[in-house]
Design an enzyme around this catalytic site. Structure first.
Site, PDB file in Angstrom:
ATOM      1  N   GLY A   5      37.970 -12.712   5.029  1.00 53.81           N
ATOM      2  CA  GLY A   5      37.094 -11.548   5.099  1.00 53.81           C
ATOM      3  C   GLY A   5      37.204 -10.668   6.330  1.00 53.81           C
ATOM      4  N   ASP A  50      33.322 -11.322   8.884  1.00 55.48           N
ATOM      5  CA  ASP A  50      32.970 -10.095   8.171  1.00 55.48           C
ATOM      6  C   ASP A  50      31.459  -9.908   8.096  1.00 55.48           C
ATOM      7  OD1 ASP A  50      32.658 -12.253   6.438  1.00 55.48           O
ATOM      8  OD2 ASP A  50      33.902 -11.433   4.841  1.00 55.48           O
ATOM      9  N   ASP A  95      25.312 -13.893   6.398  1.00 62.39           N
ATOM     10  CA  ASP A  95      24.315 -13.888   5.326  1.00 62.39           C
ATOM     11  C   ASP A  95      23.286 -14.975   5.656  1.00 62.39           C
ATOM     12  OD1 ASP A  95      22.907 -13.778   2.994  1.00 62.39           O
ATOM     13  OD2 ASP A  95      24.547 -14.264   1.658  1.00 62.39           O
ATOM     14  N   LYS A 144      23.165  -9.258   7.039  1.00 60.26           N
ATOM     15  CA  LYS A 144      22.280  -8.965   5.903  1.00 60.26           C
ATOM     16  C   LYS A 144      20.831  -9.205   6.288  1.00 60.26           C
ATOM     17  CE  LYS A 144      24.779  -9.877   1.779  1.00 60.26           C
ATOM     18  NZ  LYS A 144      24.976 -10.641   0.555  1.00 60.26           N
ATOM     19  N   PHE A 167      25.030  -7.134  -2.469  1.00 56.40           N
ATOM     20  CA  PHE A 167      26.363  -7.728  -2.344  1.00 56.40           C
ATOM     21  C   PHE A 167      27.352  -6.631  -1.969  1.00 56.40           C
ATOM     22  CE2 PHE A 167      30.294  -9.838  -3.164  1.00 56.40           C
ATOM     23  CZ  PHE A 167      30.023 -11.115  -2.704  1.00 56.40           C
ATOM     24  N   VAL A 168      27.922  -6.754  -0.776  1.00 57.88           N
ATOM     25  CA  VAL A 168      28.791  -5.686  -0.270  1.00 57.88           C
ATOM     26  C   VAL A 168      30.271  -6.011  -0.445  1.00 57.88           C
ATOM     27  CG1 VAL A 168      27.156  -4.674   1.343  1.00 57.88           C
ATOM     28  CG2 VAL A 168      28.495  -6.636   2.055  1.00 57.88           C
ATOM     29  N   ASP A 224      35.141  -9.130  -0.131  1.00 56.98           N
ATOM     30  CA  ASP A 224      35.563  -9.152  -1.535  1.00 56.98           C
ATOM     31  C   ASP A 224      34.425  -9.462  -2.482  1.00 56.98           C
ATOM     32  OD1 ASP A 224      35.409 -11.955  -0.608  1.00 56.98           O
ATOM     33  OD2 ASP A 224      36.128 -12.399  -2.622  1.00 56.98           O
ATOM     34  N   ARG A 231      38.846  -5.895  -1.268  1.00 56.34           N
ATOM     35  CA  ARG A 231      39.034  -6.068   0.178  1.00 56.34           C
ATOM     36  C   ARG A 231      39.708  -4.851   0.804  1.00 56.34           C
ATOM     37  NH1 ARG A 231      37.921 -11.409   1.598  1.00 56.34           N
ATOM     38  NH2 ARG A 231      38.517 -13.015   0.114  1.00 56.34           N
TER      39      ARG A 231
HETATM   40  P1  IMP Z   1      26.837 -17.268   5.137  1.00 57.77           P
HETATM   41  O1  IMP Z   1      27.565 -18.544   5.395  1.00 57.77           O
HETATM   42  O2  IMP Z   1      25.762 -17.424   4.115  1.00 57.77           O
HETATM   43  O3  IMP Z   1      26.350 -16.580   6.381  1.00 57.77           O
HETATM   44  O4  IMP Z   1      27.857 -16.314   4.419  1.00 57.77           O
HETATM   45  C1  IMP Z   1      28.872 -15.765   5.094  1.00 57.77           C
HETATM   46  C2  IMP Z   1      30.123 -15.637   4.260  1.00 57.77           C
HETATM   47  O5  IMP Z   1      29.849 -15.392   2.870  1.00 57.77           O
HETATM   48  C3  IMP Z   1      30.867 -14.432   4.763  1.00 57.77           C
HETATM   49  O6  IMP Z   1      31.874 -14.837   5.667  1.00 57.77           O
HETATM   50  C4  IMP Z   1      31.432 -13.815   3.503  1.00 57.77           C
HETATM   51  O7  IMP Z   1      32.723 -14.296   3.271  1.00 57.77           O
HETATM   52  C5  IMP Z   1      30.551 -14.277   2.383  1.00 57.77           C
HETATM   53  N1  IMP Z   1      29.582 -13.236   1.986  1.00 57.77           N
HETATM   54  C6  IMP Z   1      28.242 -13.255   2.178  1.00 57.77           C
HETATM   55  N2  IMP Z   1      27.661 -12.150   1.695  1.00 57.77           N
HETATM   56  C7  IMP Z   1      28.661 -11.408   1.162  1.00 57.77           C
HETATM   57  C8  IMP Z   1      28.703 -10.116   0.503  1.00 57.77           C
HETATM   58  O8  IMP Z   1      27.687  -9.416   0.306  1.00 57.77           O
HETATM   59  N3  IMP Z   1      29.929  -9.688   0.119  1.00 57.77           N
HETATM   60  C9  IMP Z   1      31.067 -10.402   0.308  1.00 57.77           C
HETATM   61  N4  IMP Z   1      31.078 -11.599   0.934  1.00 57.77           N
HETATM   62  C10 IMP Z   1      29.886 -12.107   1.337  1.00 57.77           C
HETATM   63 MG    MG Z   2      34.136 -14.801   4.663  1.00 58.92          MG
END
Ligand code: IMP
Ligand code: MG
Length: 175
Positions: A40, A97, A100, A128, A151-152, A158, A164
């Site tokens: 990402g 990237d 979340d 987010k 969802f971005v 992606d 991407r």
């Molecule tokens: P986390 O572990 O929940 O913080 O999620 C982080 C990872 O999930 C990021 O590195 C992204 O690869 C993926 N991700 C989370 N939200 C999105 C989104 O809205 N679009 C695309 N990838 C996302």
């Molecule tokens: Mg990622």
């Protein structure tokens, strides 16, 4: 699903330039090892490292991290890394990237903290925001933009591996 514009390429470029300046100031005189979280962060990181002061003492590595399938987090994290030993006087900056739930960065930071680095910090393009944002497992040290809970895609991010390559950031909607 339809993709809608959210952050233009020009706004991204301006913000990346600012982040480059801030990071160059912060890491001035220190040994910095940037670790790019693939896939990402590949586009963001490519722009960010070129926005750094060229005189900065910087090396660049990458690791593979995955936790997502479709639009839902699996809660599990896979780290694929072939990094050598990290010298003790080196500061690590993880570049990802989007933050979340914070699971990815929390686990990756812990992985690096167990490896002697002088410091481990993080920089993400997007963070987010949602009602329970304060409960995130991790907070990034540098954030490009805060986005709502959508969802971005684009600028490296992606949706099922697609999108991407978009030069801007958009979000997916059902209409
Ligand atoms: P986390 O572990 O929940 O913080 O999620 C982080 C990872 O999930 C990021 O590195 C992204 O690869 C993926 N991700 C989370 N939200 C999105 C989104 O809205 N679009 C695309 N990838 C996302
Ligand atoms: Mg990622």
């Amino acid at each position: 699903m339809k993709e809608n514009g959210l952050i233009t390429a020009d706004r991204i470029a301006a913000r990346v330039a600012e982040l480059g300046k801030e990071l160059s100031e912060f890491y001035k005189g220190k040994k910095l090892n940037i670790v790019i979280l693939l896939n990402g962060a590949f586009i963001f990181a490519a722009d960010l490292v070129r926005a750094l002061d060229p005189d900065l003492d910087v090396t660049i590595d990458s690791i593979g991290v995955s936790s997502y399938r479709g639009t839902k987090s699996t809660g599990e994290l896979k780290i694929r890394s072939e990094l050598k030993n990290i010298p003790e006087d080196t500061h690590i900056l993880l570049v990802d990237d989007i933050l979340d739930t914070g699971l990815t960065l929390e686990k990756t930071v812990r992985y690096f903290e167990s490896r002697n680095a002088s410091s481990v910090r993080t920089c993400v393009v997007l963070d987010k925001e949602y009602e329970d944002s304060s409960k995130k497992k991790y907070k990034a040290d540098w954030v490009g933009f805060r986005v709502p809970d959508v969802f971005v895609v684009g600028y490296g991010l992606d949706y099922n591996e697609k999108g991407r390559n978009l030069p801007y950031i958009g979000y997916m909607s059902n209409d």
